[in-house]
Each structure stands twice: as C-alpha cells, then as structure tokens.
Design a protein around this motif. Sequence first.
Motif, PDB file in Angstrom:
ATOM      1  N   PRO A 157       0.773  -1.241   0.000  1.00  0.00           N
ATOM      2  CA  PRO A 157       0.000   0.000   0.000  1.00  0.00           C
ATOM      3  C   PRO A 157       0.805   1.293   0.000  1.00  0.00           C
ATOM      4  CG  PRO A 157      -0.089  -1.041   2.143  1.00  0.00           C
ATOM      5  CD  PRO A 157       0.615  -1.996   1.229  1.00  0.00           C
ATOM      6  N   ASP A 158       2.041   1.270   0.435  1.00  0.00           N
ATOM      7  CA  ASP A 158       2.783   2.519   0.574  1.00  0.00           C
ATOM      8  C   ASP A 158       4.013   2.585  -0.309  1.00  0.00           C
ATOM      9  OD1 ASP A 158       1.021   3.408   2.544  1.00  0.00           O
ATOM     10  OD2 ASP A 158       2.095   2.282   4.076  1.00  0.00           O
ATOM     11  N   PHE A 159       4.021   1.913  -1.459  1.00  0.00           N
ATOM     12  CA  PHE A 159       5.217   1.912  -2.304  1.00  0.00           C
ATOM     13  C   PHE A 159       5.386   3.251  -3.024  1.00  0.00           C
ATOM     14  CE2 PHE A 159       8.660   0.152  -4.542  1.00  0.00           C
ATOM     15  CZ  PHE A 159       8.646   0.739  -5.790  1.00  0.00           C
ATOM     16  N   ARG A 160       6.569   3.814  -2.894  1.00  0.00           N
ATOM     17  CA  ARG A 160       6.914   5.052  -3.593  1.00  0.00           C
ATOM     18  C   ARG A 160       8.433   5.136  -3.648  1.00  0.00           C
ATOM     19  NH1 ARG A 160       5.291  10.496  -4.531  1.00  0.00           N
ATOM     20  NH2 ARG A 160       7.001  11.921  -4.130  1.00  0.00           N
ATOM     21  N   GLU A 161       8.965   5.354  -4.832  1.00  0.00           N
ATOM     22  CA  GLU A 161      10.394   5.579  -4.981  1.00  0.00           C
ATOM     23  C   GLU A 161      10.645   7.073  -5.009  1.00  0.00           C
ATOM     24  OE1 GLU A 161      11.626   3.262  -8.475  1.00  0.00           O
ATOM     25  OE2 GLU A 161      13.011   2.284  -7.092  1.00  0.00           O
ATOM     26  N   SER A 162      11.720   7.500  -4.364  1.00  0.00           N
ATOM     27  CA  SER A 162      12.060   8.918  -4.372  1.00  0.00           C
ATOM     28  C   SER A 162      13.554   9.084  -4.583  1.00  0.00           C
ATOM     29  CB  SER A 162      11.622   9.583  -3.064  1.00  0.00           C
ATOM     30  OG  SER A 162      12.258   8.966  -1.970  1.00  0.00           O
ATOM     31  N   ASN A 163      13.926  10.276  -5.016  1.00  0.00           N
ATOM     32  CA  ASN A 163      15.319  10.612  -5.214  1.00  0.00           C
ATOM     33  C   ASN A 163      16.010  10.560  -3.861  1.00  0.00           C
ATOM     34  OD1 ASN A 163      17.638  12.497  -5.171  1.00  0.00           O
ATOM     35  ND2 ASN A 163      17.160  12.670  -7.348  1.00  0.00           N
ATOM     36  N   ALA A 164      17.094   9.795  -3.763  1.00  0.00           N
ATOM     37  CA  ALA A 164      17.787   9.608  -2.490  1.00  0.00           C
ATOM     38  C   ALA A 164      18.393  10.904  -1.963  1.00  0.00           C
ATOM     39  CB  ALA A 164      18.870   8.538  -2.632  1.00  0.00           C
ATOM     40  N   MET A 165      18.695  11.861  -2.844  1.00  0.00           N
ATOM     41  CA  MET A 165      19.312  13.118  -2.422  1.00  0.00           C
ATOM     42  C   MET A 165      18.273  14.154  -2.016  1.00  0.00           C
ATOM     43  SD  MET A 165      22.705  12.770  -2.996  1.00  0.00           S
ATOM     44  CE  MET A 165      23.378  14.361  -3.356  1.00  0.00           C
ATOM     45  N   THR A 166      17.248  14.354  -2.825  1.00  0.00           N
ATOM     46  CA  THR A 166      16.294  15.445  -2.593  1.00  0.00           C
ATOM     47  C   THR A 166      14.980  14.989  -1.977  1.00  0.00           C
ATOM     48  OG1 THR A 166      15.255  15.244  -4.765  1.00  0.00           O
ATOM     49  CG2 THR A 166      17.208  16.654  -4.609  1.00  0.00           C
ATOM     50  N   GLY A 167      14.668  13.689  -2.088  1.00  0.00           N
ATOM     51  CA  GLY A 167      13.388  13.199  -1.595  1.00  0.00           C
ATOM     52  C   GLY A 167      12.251  13.383  -2.580  1.00  0.00           C
ATOM     53  N   ALA A 168      12.518  13.999  -3.736  1.00  0.00           N
ATOM     54  CA  ALA A 168      11.474  14.203  -4.747  1.00  0.00           C
ATOM     55  C   ALA A 168      11.055  12.864  -5.334  1.00  0.00           C
ATOM     56  CB  ALA A 168      11.987  15.114  -5.859  1.00  0.00           C
ATOM     57  N   GLY A 169       9.748  12.673  -5.520  1.00  0.00           N
ATOM     58  CA  GLY A 169       9.229  11.424  -6.051  1.00  0.00           C
ATOM     59  C   GLY A 169       9.542  11.262  -7.524  1.00  0.00           C
ATOM     60  N   VAL A 170      10.011  10.095  -7.891  1.00  0.00           N
ATOM     61  CA  VAL A 170      10.252   9.752  -9.297  1.00  0.00           C
ATOM     62  C   VAL A 170       9.800   8.320  -9.517  1.00  0.00           C
ATOM     63  CG1 VAL A 170      12.200  11.306  -9.604  1.00  0.00           C
ATOM     64  CG2 VAL A 170      12.600   8.993  -8.795  1.00  0.00           C
ATOM     65  N   GLY A 171       9.639   7.950 -10.766  1.00  0.00           N
ATOM     66  CA  GLY A 171       9.277   6.575 -11.091  1.00  0.00           C
ATOM     67  C   GLY A 171       7.827   6.292 -10.745  1.00  0.00           C
ATOM     68  N   VAL A 172       7.563   5.063 -10.327  1.00  0.00           N
ATOM     69  CA  VAL A 172       6.203   4.627 -10.023  1.00  0.00           C
ATOM     70  C   VAL A 172       5.809   5.130  -8.653  1.00  0.00           C
ATOM     71  CG1 VAL A 172       4.744   2.618  -9.706  1.00  0.00           C
ATOM     72  CG2 VAL A 172       6.534   2.578 -11.423  1.00  0.00           C
ATOM     73  N   LYS A 173       4.634   5.714  -8.539  1.00  0.00           N
ATOM     74  CA  LYS A 173       4.162   6.239  -7.261  1.00  0.00           C
ATOM     75  C   LYS A 173       2.824   5.609  -6.902  1.00  0.00           C
ATOM     76  CE  LYS A 173       5.406  10.766  -8.640  1.00  0.00           C
ATOM     77  NZ  LYS A 173       4.997  12.140  -8.662  1.00  0.00           N
ATOM     78  N   GLY A 174       2.587   5.372  -5.653  1.00  0.00           N
ATOM     79  CA  GLY A 174       1.275   4.977  -5.172  1.00  0.00           C
ATOM     80  C   GLY A 174       0.775   3.636  -5.669  1.00  0.00           C
ATOM     81  N   VAL A 175       1.654   2.740  -6.091  1.00  0.00           N
ATOM     82  CA  VAL A 175       1.218   1.405  -6.489  1.00  0.00           C
ATOM     83  C   VAL A 175       0.859   0.656  -5.223  1.00  0.00           C
ATOM     84  CG1 VAL A 175       1.982  -0.766  -7.504  1.00  0.00           C
ATOM     85  CG2 VAL A 175       2.684   1.398  -8.510  1.00  0.00           C
ATOM     86  N   GLY A 176      -0.225  -0.059  -5.214  1.00  0.00           N
ATOM     87  CA  GLY A 176      -0.439  -0.819  -3.995  1.00  0.00           C
ATOM     88  C   GLY A 176      -1.831  -1.287  -3.712  1.00  0.00           C
ATOM     89  N   GLY A 177      -2.738  -1.313  -4.637  1.00  0.00           N
ATOM     90  CA  GLY A 177      -4.026  -1.924  -4.364  1.00  0.00           C
ATOM     91  C   GLY A 177      -3.832  -3.404  -4.119  1.00  0.00           C
ATOM     92  N   PRO A 178      -4.765  -4.042  -3.423  1.00  0.00           N
ATOM     93  CA  PRO A 178      -4.627  -5.478  -3.194  1.00  0.00           C
ATOM     94  C   PRO A 178      -4.714  -6.242  -4.515  1.00  0.00           C
ATOM     95  CG  PRO A 178      -6.759  -4.699  -2.445  1.00  0.00           C
ATOM     96  CD  PRO A 178      -5.977  -3.494  -2.840  1.00  0.00           C
ATOM     97  N   THR A 179      -4.029  -7.371  -4.575  1.00  0.00           N
ATOM     98  CA  THR A 179      -4.066  -8.210  -5.763  1.00  0.00           C
ATOM     99  C   THR A 179      -4.611  -9.579  -5.368  1.00  0.00           C
ATOM    100  OG1 THR A 179      -1.792  -8.853  -5.358  1.00  0.00           O
ATOM    101  CG2 THR A 179      -2.143  -7.048  -6.895  1.00  0.00           C
ATOM    102  N   PRO A 180      -5.928  -9.710  -5.202  1.00  0.00           N
ATOM    103  CA  PRO A 180      -6.481 -10.999  -4.782  1.00  0.00           C
ATOM    104  C   PRO A 180      -6.413 -12.034  -5.894  1.00  0.00           C
ATOM    105  CG  PRO A 180      -8.231  -9.440  -5.210  1.00  0.00           C
ATOM    106  CD  PRO A 180      -6.935  -8.691  -5.376  1.00  0.00           C
TER     107      PRO A 180
END
Length: 141
Positions: A111-134
């Motif tokens: 539910p809380d997957f988010r990649e961010s820039n390690a230096m600035t903390g700005a979000g990049v790439g895939v954001k907010g992936v995480g609905g259940p996959t039944p």
Amino acid sequence: MLGTAVGFALSGGSANAKLANGMGTMNADIFQAGLYGSTQIGALRLGASASYGSMQIETRRSIAVLGQGLAADYLAEALCGPLQAACDLFSSNGFAFTPFAVLQIQSVRTPDFRESNAMTGAGVGVKGVGGPTPQCALNWA
C-alpha cells in the motif's frame, strides 16, 4: 477412524541483498504467522489453514545514466487461506485412489510503495502502487 490436528507457526527474520558495483541494496524485516487444522472422519479428510506475512522493505539503487539514486521504504503484506478435501475411494496392497481438491485464496498488498530521489526526496518513477491483488484458485487431482 476419527482424528483431528491443529497447529500454529510464527517466524521472523531478515533478508539482505546487494547488486554488484554498488548499484543497489535491499534490506527487509520479515514476520509470518499461520494456523492449520485438519480432521479425518472415515475416508474423508478435511483441512484448512490461514497465514499472514509482512515484509518491511527498504531499497536503494543507483542509476548512473541519471546520475542519481532512488530509494523506497514500504510494507508488503500477504494473506492466504486454503481449504482442502480428500476422500479415499479405494485402497489395496498399499495403493489408494484418493481424489483431492484445494481452494486457495490469497492477496498481496504493497500500500505505501513510492520511490524517491535519495538526495532530494522528490518522487520519481512509479508512485502509489499498492491496491490489493487478490487471487483465487481451485485445483483437484
């Protein structure tokens, strides 16, 4: 013959991985819990179980082309619940014909997957992936 068994299991641990040349790392803390029950009444055998797994995961990776690193810190959870039934229809000289069926339902969430820039903390790439996959499966043999 009547027989019943019940049980539980708990486990915990950690996992670590590194990519070559300092390209990235992964660290995870793991927790698992499960319950199991089965019974036999004559030729009929029934069983059920339920399990929960949780991994707190931290990843770091370098992207040389972009000249930056990406980081993610998230929780992955899994739930699973199989039901099973079998019936001994014929048995002779150590051989048996036993139809067996299993219904398994499972769900995996991040539910809380988010990649961010390690230096600035700005979000990049895939954001907010995480609905259940039944998933649901019915197998028989």
